[in-house]
Design a protein around this motif. Structure first.
Motif, mmCIF file in Angstrom:
data_model
loop_
_atom_site.group_PDB
_atom_site.id
_atom_site.type_symbol
_atom_site.label_atom_id
_atom_site.label_comp_id
_atom_site.label_asym_id
_atom_site.label_seq_id
_atom_site.Cartn_x
_atom_site.Cartn_y
_atom_site.Cartn_z
ATOM 1 N N LYS A 1 0.834 -1.207 0.000
ATOM 2 C CA LYS A 1 0.000 0.000 0.000
ATOM 3 C C LYS A 1 0.870 1.259 0.000
ATOM 4 N N LYS A 2 2.031 1.206 0.637
ATOM 5 C CA LYS A 2 2.927 2.366 0.690
ATOM 6 C C LYS A 2 3.404 2.787 -0.700
ATOM 7 N N ASP A 3 3.481 1.843 -1.643
ATOM 8 C CA ASP A 3 3.912 2.166 -3.001
ATOM 9 C C ASP A 3 2.891 3.025 -3.749
ATOM 10 N N PHE A 4 1.681 3.098 -3.224
ATOM 11 C CA PHE A 4 0.599 3.825 -3.892
ATOM 12 C C PHE A 4 0.117 5.027 -3.087
ATOM 13 N N VAL A 5 0.899 5.459 -2.114
ATOM 14 C CA VAL A 5 0.471 6.504 -1.178
ATOM 15 C C VAL A 5 0.158 7.831 -1.870
#
Length: 77
Positions: A25-29
């Protein structure tokens, strides 16, 4: 913000939709909600749930991004 990660994606689905199973999810923040809806749309299309996919397509504004997300994807595992 709702993302594809709240939809219980399997490893196989992650590879089919995102092309890898190494993203988090952090890759799409920095993505907008509309871009997340596009990924959720792709997930439900991958699952064969056209009704649910349409619900997410309907949430996206009519832009080139929506056209690309809803018309030009070839899912292959």
């Amino acid at each position: 913000m709702e993302t594809v990660f709240e939809h219980n994606m399997t490893k196989e689905e992650m590879i089919g939709v995102l092309g890898t199973d190494e993203l988090t999810k952090k890759d799409f923040v920095n993505w907008t909600q509309d871009r997340h809806y596009g990924l959720i749309y792709r997930l439900y299309t991958f699952r064969g749930d056209d009704e649910k996919a349409k619900q997410y397509a309907d949430k996206m504004p009519n832009t080139q991004h929506k056209l690309f997300e809803t018309c030009y994807h070839d899912f292959a595992i």
